[in-house]
Design an enzyme around this catalytic site. Structure first.
Site, PDB file in Angstrom:
ATOM      1  CB  CYS A 134       5.253  -2.810   0.964  1.00  0.00           C
ATOM      2  SG  CYS A 134       6.971  -2.703   1.456  1.00  0.00           S
ATOM      3  CG  ASP A 135       1.553  -1.942   2.097  1.00  0.00           C
ATOM      4  OD1 ASP A 135       1.569  -3.155   1.840  1.00  0.00           O
ATOM      5  OD2 ASP A 135       1.983  -1.478   3.161  1.00  0.00           O
TER       6      ASP A 135
ATOM      7  CB  CYS B 298       6.578  -0.024   2.917  1.00  0.00           C
ATOM      8  SG  CYS B 298       7.446  -0.715   1.503  1.00  0.00           S
TER       9      CYS B 298
END
Length: 321
Positions: free
Chosen positions: A139-140, A136
């Site tokens: 997300c990261d 992701c």
């Protein structure tokens, strides 16, 4: 203490298919209950710009899902933050057992559990998940400011992730086992024009390498698919973007599936192999996998559930005469 809730229509999942089903089932006065699952909003909550949602030239994925949830609530859909652990489709009414301890019983079920990211399956990939290996980018990606990273894959997901990661990384190497991408042409054009992205053709991930103390990725070993030659590429992050698989854990042994686990529905319908159980969105769609088609199937599922319940009532009425 365990609790039991009954609804005429239980919707499991909270992506575009689930929330749209909630809107339509509510408008049909079915008073549906929607159980959101582990990832409220589904896959769109892990994307950034969405440019193909009708009516919005550009909208942030999480914002779109907040709006869809609010719409379903406004129509009267009861939305519950629970996770369904098991589903009994042999009993009538159907029974779904939530992680909260609540048992939901329903006369009809709409499955909209979506899909999840695929992994390659390497031991080293698993060992560094959360420590430099991710599926992701939104997300990261923030954690890799100024770093070199690699993306594995060649479809829309991989290209979108690579483009997004250029907001943070100093360099993105896109590793693909062939020499052409499967992504949409507009995405390919953006990728090839981006000076931060370097494609590496005819290679596949062989191993993620890194340190244990502190735990973190230091690079990857990739293998040439034609010669077998191994090359090591230094990087701090590895983003695996090789597609998705249907989230069918609740029904893979209960409903007919095909194409690697996608739930089979009747032609031009969301009806599954069990009457009263409907499937919509990425759980059943191995071909298009778009937010707008998922929403359309959510609409279909709710309308078909309404028709199914009306027929059941008519049958019961005739039997009572």
């Amino acid at each position: 203490m365990s609790d039991t809730r009954h609804t005429r229509v239980l919707i499991i999942g909270s992506g575009p298919a689930g929330y749209t089903a909630g809107v339509y089932a509510s408008r049909a006065m079915l008073e549906p209950i929607l159980v959101q699952g582990l990832e409220p909003g589904g896959q769109l909550t892990t994307t950034t710009e969405v440019e193909n949602w009708p009516g919005d030239t550009e909208v942030q994925g999480p914002d779109l899902m907040v709006r869809m949830e609010a719409h379903a609530k406004a129509m009267g859909c009861e939305i519950i933050g629970d996770y369904i652990q098991s589903l009994d489709l042999d009993s009538r009414p159907f029974q779904a057992h939530g992680d909260s301890g609540t048992t939901y019983t329903a006369d009809a079920v709409i499955l909209a559990t979506g899909a999840y990211a695929k992994w390659i399956g390497l031991p080293s990939e698993d060992a560094f998940k959360g420590f430099g290996v991710s599926a992701c980018a939104t997300c990261d990606g923030f954690f890799y400011r100024g770093q070199e990273i690699v993306v594995i894959g060649g479809g829309n997901t991989a290209v979108e992730e690579a483009l997004f990661l250029t907001n943070f990384a100093s360099k993105v190497t896109l590793i693909h086992r062939r020499d052409e991408l499967r992504a949409e042409k507009i995405l390919q054009d953006r990728l090839f024009k981006n000076p931060k992205i370097e494609p590496l053709w005819f290679h596949e991930l062989e191993e993620v390498v890194g340190t244990d103390n502190p735990k973190g990725v230091e690079g990857v070993r990739v293998k040439h698919t034609k010669t077998g030659e191994i090359t090591e590429i230094p990087c701090k992050g590895v983003f695996v973007a090789i597609g998705h698989a249907p989230a069918n854990d609740l029904v893979k042994d209960k409903l007919e599936t095909h194409m690697g686990g996608y739930v089979v529905t009747k032609p031009d319908s969301t009806e599954t192999s069990i009457p009263g159980v409907f499937a919509a969105g990425d759980l059943t769609d191995h071909k298009y996998r778009q937010a707008v088609t998922s929403a359309g199937m959510g609409c279909m599922a709710a309308l078909e559930a309404e028709r199914f319940l009306a027929e059941q009532e008519d049958t019961a009425g005739l039997a009572a005469q």
